[in-house]
Write a protein that holds these residues in place. Structure first.
Motif, mmCIF file in Angstrom:
data_model
loop_
_atom_site.group_PDB
_atom_site.id
_atom_site.type_symbol
_atom_site.label_atom_id
_atom_site.label_comp_id
_atom_site.label_asym_id
_atom_site.label_seq_id
_atom_site.Cartn_x
_atom_site.Cartn_y
_atom_site.Cartn_z
ATOM 1 N N LEU A 120 81.827 106.200 127.522
ATOM 2 C CA LEU A 120 83.599 105.998 128.282
ATOM 3 C C LEU A 120 83.331 104.795 128.689
ATOM 4 C CD1 LEU A 120 85.968 107.875 128.860
ATOM 5 C CD2 LEU A 120 85.243 107.501 131.325
ATOM 6 N N VAL A 121 84.140 104.058 127.969
ATOM 7 C CA VAL A 121 84.610 102.718 128.335
ATOM 8 C C VAL A 121 86.466 102.431 127.451
ATOM 9 C CG1 VAL A 121 84.059 101.824 125.687
ATOM 10 C CG2 VAL A 121 83.852 99.821 127.843
ATOM 11 N N SER A 122 87.366 101.770 128.250
ATOM 12 C CA SER A 122 88.540 100.975 128.027
ATOM 13 C C SER A 122 88.371 100.923 126.027
ATOM 14 C CB SER A 122 89.028 99.785 128.831
ATOM 15 O OG SER A 122 88.305 100.697 130.126
ATOM 16 N N ARG A 123 90.055 101.041 126.210
ATOM 17 C CA ARG A 123 89.984 100.599 124.741
ATOM 18 C C ARG A 123 90.319 98.784 124.496
ATOM 19 N NH1 ARG A 123 96.894 101.340 124.161
ATOM 20 N NH2 ARG A 123 97.165 99.851 125.868
ATOM 21 N N LYS A 124 89.241 98.162 122.705
ATOM 22 C CA LYS A 124 89.245 96.752 122.532
ATOM 23 C C LYS A 124 87.985 96.567 123.392
ATOM 24 C CE LYS A 124 92.865 98.187 120.436
ATOM 25 N NZ LYS A 124 92.318 98.232 118.278
ATOM 26 N N ASN A 125 87.343 97.364 123.207
ATOM 27 C CA ASN A 125 86.006 96.715 124.542
ATOM 28 C C ASN A 125 85.012 96.797 123.377
ATOM 29 O OD1 ASN A 125 85.640 96.120 127.473
ATOM 30 N ND2 ASN A 125 87.436 97.441 127.053
ATOM 31 N N GLY A 126 85.127 97.586 121.715
ATOM 32 C CA GLY A 126 84.033 96.992 120.908
ATOM 33 C C GLY A 126 82.931 98.199 121.059
ATOM 34 N N GLY A 148 74.567 112.141 115.373
ATOM 35 C CA GLY A 148 75.525 113.048 115.157
ATOM 36 C C GLY A 148 76.223 111.245 116.726
ATOM 37 N N ALA A 149 77.699 111.543 115.947
ATOM 38 C CA ALA A 149 78.829 110.078 116.730
ATOM 39 C C ALA A 149 79.821 111.289 116.541
ATOM 40 C CB ALA A 149 78.213 109.114 116.107
ATOM 41 N N VAL A 150 80.169 111.607 117.696
ATOM 42 C CA VAL A 150 82.158 111.649 118.447
ATOM 43 C C VAL A 150 82.390 110.651 118.957
ATOM 44 C CG1 VAL A 150 82.966 113.759 118.128
ATOM 45 C CG2 VAL A 150 81.008 113.755 117.950
ATOM 46 N N ASP A 151 83.698 110.050 117.830
ATOM 47 C CA ASP A 151 84.673 109.439 118.717
ATOM 48 C C ASP A 151 85.608 110.414 119.237
ATOM 49 O OD1 ASP A 151 86.065 106.536 119.210
ATOM 50 O OD2 ASP A 151 86.048 105.794 117.324
ATOM 51 N N GLU A 152 86.276 108.779 120.147
ATOM 52 C CA GLU A 152 87.392 109.885 120.796
ATOM 53 C C GLU A 152 87.289 110.982 121.270
ATOM 54 O OE1 GLU A 152 88.786 107.614 121.740
ATOM 55 O OE2 GLU A 152 88.956 105.965 120.751
ATOM 56 N N VAL A 153 86.533 112.031 122.032
ATOM 57 C CA VAL A 153 86.499 112.819 122.390
ATOM 58 C C VAL A 153 87.874 113.261 123.358
ATOM 59 C CG1 VAL A 153 83.924 113.412 121.946
ATOM 60 C CG2 VAL A 153 84.780 112.376 124.260
ATOM 61 N N HIS A 154 87.885 112.118 124.251
ATOM 62 C CA HIS A 154 89.442 112.711 124.678
ATOM 63 C C HIS A 154 90.646 113.397 123.968
ATOM 64 C CE1 HIS A 154 92.455 109.760 123.755
ATOM 65 N NE2 HIS A 154 91.104 109.409 122.984
ATOM 66 N N GLU A 155 90.520 113.390 122.659
ATOM 67 C CA GLU A 155 91.748 114.229 122.094
ATOM 68 C C GLU A 155 91.682 115.531 122.289
ATOM 69 O OE1 GLU A 155 92.242 112.063 118.239
ATOM 70 O OE2 GLU A 155 92.838 110.101 119.590
ATOM 71 N N MET A 156 90.167 116.325 122.092
ATOM 72 C CA MET A 156 89.505 117.226 122.091
ATOM 73 C C MET A 156 89.789 118.697 122.542
ATOM 74 S SD MET A 156 86.235 116.880 120.139
ATOM 75 C CE MET A 156 85.648 115.634 118.273
ATOM 76 N N GLU A 194 78.568 110.754 122.656
ATOM 77 C CA GLU A 194 80.124 110.575 122.602
ATOM 78 C C GLU A 194 80.949 109.853 123.070
ATOM 79 O OE1 GLU A 194 80.525 115.232 123.757
ATOM 80 O OE2 GLU A 194 79.499 114.388 125.107
ATOM 81 N N LEU A 195 81.231 108.937 122.137
ATOM 82 C CA LEU A 195 82.361 107.413 122.616
ATOM 83 C C LEU A 195 83.879 107.883 122.739
ATOM 84 C CD1 LEU A 195 82.111 105.427 119.825
ATOM 85 C CD2 LEU A 195 80.986 107.507 119.354
ATOM 86 N N THR A 196 84.531 107.685 123.941
ATOM 87 C CA THR A 196 85.832 107.633 124.280
ATOM 88 C C THR A 196 86.762 106.562 125.560
ATOM 89 O OG1 THR A 196 87.188 108.700 124.455
ATOM 90 C CG2 THR A 196 85.477 109.562 126.010
#
Length: 577
Positions: free
Chosen positions: A113-119, A219-227, A250-252
């Motif tokens: 879990l890291v804020s947006r635009k931090n790569g 397995g890599a799941v991006d932006e899991v906050h939307e689920m 899980e990255l988000t």
């Protein structure tokens, strides 16, 4: 002071822990809790420390991978210290597995879990590509997200890094289905880089069917906050079940979906960090703030949730976001959740008392023979029924509102005790009309609009309505009275822009609602909900579901018509002068 050397090998993780402990690098307490757990592994006799896999992948990323987006496009992917520490945390800890009969990687699940635009997406993409080349032969990697477009971002990041490196590109190929080993232009007959290696990198989304039955290693799941739930997660995790050393990322960022999958996942993660839940195979890397107050008081703390600040992410961008967040509640929701990983719930009001407080009044005679925009929020039996006219004057951007409310007589007795007398007073003051029986009589709504035309010559450019129970009312308005009407859905796409403009106008005292107490009441009860596209719409404040927001909704409906037909409407307003 923690020694970054371990048995003659420099550890990036130990160096990172040391600098975090001395506050040379600021991190939040949640990441510090994880680092404490990781540091304890170095003295755990049941855990073997082996840097081989980690440093092999770090070297691969820094020597073979290149950035593909401005402003770093074409430059080597030089990892920051926190990124190297993160990779080490994944790979260096080994435990003996009785079932497999050998040492295996400790961490199988990774929550990042890291804020947006931090790569975060480029980093996990680089790790996936490194695993493709440095991992076992035949490994299959799956990129996933809530929608196909987001899943494609990670896949395209992996592919762009592959294409940027001649050494990687010449032994692989890409087609519409995925990335594979074996290059038809420069074929190899045998070995890891030949067609015999059936490894692949592919992508799916939560909307993709037939996820069961796959057999993957990563397995890599991006932006899991939307689920909203784990229906798209569990098939991927199950597809990893045959592997000796699976990797599930899980990255988000934080999200705005309430009671969604990420909320449950973070609840469990925090139980693990607090020692209340045992999940030794789970690496929990949360780049979070310690509280909201520090964000406004000390910009140095921003690095807690933004470890790439100053290198990947611009300080100037963050300062701009903070200044905008101070002026707009809707902007604040996104800045706090996306830039600082602070969850935003619908528990606070959309507007402050100062935003709503506008005692300015006007006389309807000022708008005799004027053009207006109408708005209605129709309710057959339950909520208030709100009718509204929005008026403007030439050479002014102020919006003036005439309004009236309707409610079935039988509903007065069912109102909460604190509201019952308020409603009765509004009826006595002529601000609200009772309909006989159990249902609102929409003919009274039509009559209100017609009386504005008959008594004051106010002509309506268009009247917006929500689609609920509107069929016969629309027919009456259009066929019997000659009004033009337009449906305005109460959805994110339709309500977001009007809600943002209404907020800005309220804060600037450009909304004159004649100090109507029901309008004030509705505005006070309104909160916002948001989606991942940074669109917003009105919602009742949590815990106040029995309160009404219909007056605020009709303001937004009027604003929707105004935004869609601004030039035509203002041309009509100009004729008043």
């Amino acid at each position: 002071m923690i020694n970054p050397e371990y048995n003659g090998t420099h550890s990036w993780l130990l160096e990172y822990i040391s600098k975090c402990k001395t506050k040379e690098i600021l991190i939040g307490h949640e990441l510090m809790e994880e680092l404490d757990i990781l540091y304890s592994h170095f003295s755990n006799p049941d855990i073997t420390i082996d840097f081989t896999d980690a440093h092999k992948r770090i070297k691969f990323i820094e020597t073979r991978c290149k950035h593909f987006e401005a402003p770093f496009a074409g430059k080597p992917f030089i990892l920051m210290l926190f990124q190297k520490a993160f990779i080490e945390a994944i790979y260096i800890f080994k435990i003996y597995d009785d079932e497999v009969g050998r040492l295996v990687r400790l961490h199988q699940d990774i929550l990042y879990l890291v804020s947006r635009k931090n790569g975060k997406t480029p980093l996990i993409s680089a790790i996936c590509l490194a695993e493709f080349f440095c991992g076992q032969q035949g490994i299959k990697i799956l990129c996933s997200s809530n929608d196909y477009e987001q899943a494609d971002l990670m896949f395209q990041a992996i592919n762009a890094m592959r294409e940027e490196s001649p050494a990687l590109e010449k032994v692989t190929r890409k087609n519409i289905k995925g990335i594979y080993f074996g290059n038809p232009r420069k074929p190899k007959k045998k070995g890891k880089f030949s067609y015999k290696n059936k490894g692949s990198i592919r992508k799916i989304s939560a909307k993709t069917g037939a996820k069961e039955g796959r057999n993957i290693g990563v397995g890599a799941v991006d932006e899991v906050h939307e689920m909203k739930d784990d229906t798209s997660i569990m098939p991927i995790r199950q597809a990893l079940s045959t592997q000796d050393e699976p990797l599930f990322f899980e990255l988000t960022t934080e999200g705005v979906v309430n009671d969604g999958y990420l909320d449950d996942r973070l609840k469990e993660a925090r139980q693990v960090l607090d020692g209340d839940l045992h999940r030794p195979r789970w690496l929990i890397w949360l780049q979070t703030q310690d509280n909201e107050q520090e964000i406004w008081q000390d910009e140095k703390t921003w690095v807690k949730s933004n470890p790439g600040l100053g290198v990947i992410k611009k300080w100037s961008f963050m300062r701009k976001m903070i200044e905008e967040a101070k002026l707009s509640k809707s902007k604040r929701v996104f800045v706090l959740s996306k830039d600082f990983n602070i969850k935003q719930n619908n528990v606070t009001a959309w507007l402050t008392t100062e935003d709503i407080d506008n005692k300015e009044t006007f006389d309807i005679e000022e708008f005799r023979n004027a053009f207006g925009i109408g708005g209605v929020d129709l309710s057959k039996t339950g909520d208030l029924c709100s009718a509204r006219a929005m008026l403007m004057k030439p050479k002014s951007d102020k919006k003036y509102f005439l309004q009236h409310y309707f409610i079935p007589e039988s509903k007065l007795g069912n109102l909460p005790k604190e509201d019952r007398e308020l409603y009765r007073q509004w009826v006595r003051d002529g601000l609200m009309t009772l309909s006989d029986g159990n249902e609102n009589d929409f003919r009274l709504v039509t009559k209100w609009f017609y009386n504005l035309y008959r008594n004051y010559g106010i002509r309506f450019y268009n009247t917006g309505y929500d689609k609920w129970s509107a069929v016969y009312w629309v027919k009456e308005m259009e066929e019997d009275y000659g009004f033009d009407t337009k449906k305005v859905d109460q959805s994110f796409g339709s309500m977001s822009e009007p809600m943002k403009l209404l907020e800005a106008d309220l804060k600037s005292n450009k909304v004159i609602y004649n100090n109507n107490p029901i309008d004030r009441y509705c505005l006070e009860n309104t909160a916002i909900t948001a989606n991942s596209k940074e669109e917003i719409m009105p919602i009742k404040i949590q815990g106040k579901e029995n309160k009404k927001i219909d007056g605020a909704v009709t303001m937004m409906i009027c604003y929707r018509i105004y935004i869609d037909h601004k030039l035509e409407f203002l041309e009509l307003v100009k004729r008043m002068g």
